[in-house]
Design a protein around this motif. Structure first.
Motif, PDB file in Angstrom:
ATOM      1  N   TYR A   1      18.628  16.884  -4.196  1.00 28.65           N
ATOM      2  CA  TYR A   1      18.127  15.521  -4.180  1.00 28.65           C
ATOM      3  C   TYR A   1      16.784  15.472  -4.903  1.00 28.65           C
ATOM      4  CZ  TYR A   1      15.527  17.537  -0.248  1.00 28.65           C
ATOM      5  OH  TYR A   1      14.742  18.330   0.539  1.00 28.65           O
ATOM      6  N   THR A   2      16.313  14.278  -5.196  1.00 26.23           N
ATOM      7  CA  THR A   2      15.085  14.117  -5.965  1.00 26.23           C
ATOM      8  C   THR A   2      14.040  13.355  -5.146  1.00 26.23           C
ATOM      9  OG1 THR A   2      15.693  11.979  -6.923  1.00 26.23           O
ATOM     10  CG2 THR A   2      16.505  13.952  -8.050  1.00 26.23           C
ATOM     11  N   ILE A   3      12.946  12.996  -5.789  1.00 25.01           N
ATOM     12  CA  ILE A   3      11.869  12.266  -5.129  1.00 25.01           C
ATOM     13  C   ILE A   3      12.323  10.915  -4.598  1.00 25.01           C
ATOM     14  CG2 ILE A   3      10.005  13.362  -6.406  1.00 25.01           C
ATOM     15  CD1 ILE A   3      10.005  11.033  -8.328  1.00 25.01           C
ATOM     16  N   LYS A   4      13.488  10.441  -5.019  1.00 22.97           N
ATOM     17  CA  LYS A   4      13.979   9.152  -4.546  1.00 22.97           C
ATOM     18  C   LYS A   4      14.252   9.147  -3.046  1.00 22.97           C
ATOM     19  CE  LYS A   4      15.935   7.683  -8.972  1.00 22.97           C
ATOM     20  NZ  LYS A   4      17.168   7.272  -9.694  1.00 22.97           N
ATOM     21  N   CYS A   5      14.342  10.335  -2.448  1.00 19.52           N
ATOM     22  CA  CYS A   5      14.546  10.396  -1.001  1.00 19.52           C
ATOM     23  C   CYS A   5      13.373   9.744  -0.269  1.00 19.52           C
ATOM     24  CB  CYS A   5      14.740  11.830  -0.535  1.00 19.52           C
ATOM     25  SG  CYS A   5      13.274  12.882  -0.683  1.00 19.52           S
ATOM     26  N   ASP A   6      12.170   9.813  -0.846  1.00 18.89           N
ATOM     27  CA  ASP A   6      11.016   9.148  -0.225  1.00 18.89           C
ATOM     28  C   ASP A   6      11.187   7.628  -0.206  1.00 18.89           C
ATOM     29  OD1 ASP A   6       9.685  11.486   0.302  1.00 18.89           O
ATOM     30  OD2 ASP A   6       8.347  11.374  -1.423  1.00 18.89           O
ATOM     31  N   ILE A   7      11.768   7.096  -1.261  1.00 23.87           N
ATOM     32  CA  ILE A   7      11.948   5.649  -1.348  1.00 23.87           C
ATOM     33  C   ILE A   7      12.925   5.174  -0.279  1.00 23.87           C
ATOM     34  CG2 ILE A   7      12.578   3.730  -2.864  1.00 23.87           C
ATOM     35  CD1 ILE A   7      10.016   5.263  -3.622  1.00 23.87           C
ATOM     36  N   TRP A   8      13.988   5.937  -0.054  1.00 27.87           N
ATOM     37  CA  TRP A   8      14.927   5.589   1.022  1.00 27.87           C
ATOM     38  C   TRP A   8      14.165   5.507   2.355  1.00 27.87           C
ATOM     39  CZ3 TRP A   8      20.181   4.670   1.971  1.00 27.87           C
ATOM     40  CH2 TRP A   8      20.572   4.779   3.309  1.00 27.87           C
ATOM     41  N   SER A   9      13.330   6.499   2.623  1.00 28.69           N
ATOM     42  CA  SER A   9      12.614   6.539   3.892  1.00 28.69           C
ATOM     43  C   SER A   9      11.670   5.346   4.044  1.00 28.69           C
ATOM     44  CB  SER A   9      11.834   7.856   4.002  1.00 28.69           C
ATOM     45  OG  SER A   9      12.698   8.963   3.946  1.00 28.69           O
ATOM     46  N   ILE A  10      11.037   4.969   2.966  1.00 26.35           N
ATOM     47  CA  ILE A  10      10.151   3.788   2.999  1.00 26.35           C
ATOM     48  C   ILE A  10      10.942   2.551   3.371  1.00 26.35           C
ATOM     49  CG2 ILE A  10       8.726   2.237   1.613  1.00 26.35           C
ATOM     50  CD1 ILE A  10       7.836   4.722   0.009  1.00 26.35           C
TER      51      ILE A  10
ATOM     52  N   GLN B   1       0.824  -1.207   0.000  1.00 29.37           N
ATOM     53  CA  GLN B   1       0.000   0.000   0.000  1.00 29.37           C
ATOM     54  C   GLN B   1       0.862   1.262   0.000  1.00 29.37           C
ATOM     55  OE1 GLN B   1      -3.769  -0.132   2.540  1.00 29.37           O
ATOM     56  NE2 GLN B   1      -2.586  -1.835   3.399  1.00 29.37           N
ATOM     57  N   ILE B   2       1.923   1.250   0.806  1.00 28.15           N
ATOM     58  CA  ILE B   2       2.803   2.409   0.876  1.00 28.15           C
ATOM     59  C   ILE B   2       3.453   2.675  -0.477  1.00 28.15           C
ATOM     60  CG2 ILE B   2       4.965   3.256   1.885  1.00 28.15           C
ATOM     61  CD1 ILE B   2       4.147   1.820   4.478  1.00 28.15           C
ATOM     62  N   LEU B   3       3.936   1.628  -1.128  1.00 25.82           N
ATOM     63  CA  LEU B   3       4.588   1.797  -2.432  1.00 25.82           C
ATOM     64  C   LEU B   3       3.601   2.272  -3.495  1.00 25.82           C
ATOM     65  CD1 LEU B   3       6.950  -1.315  -2.453  1.00 25.82           C
ATOM     66  CD2 LEU B   3       7.589   1.089  -2.157  1.00 25.82           C
ATOM     67  N   LYS B   4       2.384   1.761  -3.463  1.00 27.83           N
ATOM     68  CA  LYS B   4       1.364   2.218  -4.415  1.00 27.83           C
ATOM     69  C   LYS B   4       1.028   3.688  -4.187  1.00 27.83           C
ATOM     70  CE  LYS B   4      -0.941  -2.190  -5.417  1.00 27.83           C
ATOM     71  NZ  LYS B   4      -2.186  -2.977  -5.273  1.00 27.83           N
TER      72      LYS B   4
END
Length: 207
Positions: free
Chosen positions: A198-207, A74-77
């Motif tokens: 930095y880019t939106i990929k920072c959210d993926i690290w946090s996930i 759900q978080i990734l979606k």
């Protein structure tokens, strides 16, 4: 629309405040859920023994893994929608910024999550360039094409310790380094090297 992002239903403004009315989520935070399970069992999401007829698996280990998979999926979606459709970077992804719609249990559908708290978020798309391609958008998807190479780089050092991506925390030092190096290069070369952030990929690290 995305089922995993908190829905804004109405906005009411009075003389002193702006009130945002969102959908009701009564199940508490994801952080509280994981902490409660860990404190009670010492095994994170490994809670009560599941029955053989449980929706979440035939053994306790299958159930644990399935519950984790449901939550992470759900978080990734949610963030696929935010990044690809809305071109928004949340920048404060943490367990306390996900809430359950209802009290989580072992009943199918009780682990429905919503992403909340967009106080540090930022629109990162290049709107003018994206709108040039809006005619190519599939109307059924209602999606504006967002191209990673057109995303603006962010430089604000924001986020929550233990969750924030390392590249977010290096912006100030990197900015000073680039400024000092630019004095030794010609103007054209300096402009090519001035991409800091930095880019939106920072959210993926946090996930």
């Amino acid at each position: 629309n995305n089922n995993y992002v908190i829905r804004l239903l109405d906005i009411i403004e009075d003389r002193s405040s702006v009130h945002m009315i969102t959908e009701l989520c009564e199940g508490g935070e994801l952080y509280e859920y994981v902490t409660k399970e860990h404190n009670r069992t010492g095994r994170g999401l490994r809670g009560k023994a599941l029955s053989p007829t449980s929706t979440y698996g035939d053994t306790i280990h299958d159930g644990d893994e399935t519950r984790c998979a449901i939550i992470i999926c759900q978080i990734l979606k949610a963030f696929r929608f935010l990044h690809e459709n809305a071109a928004v970077c949340h920048r404060d992804v943490k367990a306390s910024n996900f809430v359950f719609v209802q009290k989580p249990s072992y009943v199918s559908g009780s682990l429905d999550l919503r992403v909340i708290d967009f106080g540090l978020s930022k629109f990162v798309g290049n709107w003018e360039k994206d709108m040039e391609h809006v005619d190519n958008v599939n109307s059924d998807e209602n999606r504006i094409p967002i191209h990673p190479e057109d995303h603006r780089y962010m430089t604000s050092e924001v986020g929550t310790p233990y969750y924030v991506a390392p590249e977010v925390l290096t912006q100030q030092n990197e900015h000073h380094r680039m400024q000092s190096e630019s004095t030794t290069r010609n103007e054209d070369n300096s402009q090519e090297q001035q991409i800091v952030g930095y880019t939106i990929k920072c959210d993926i690290w946090s996930i």
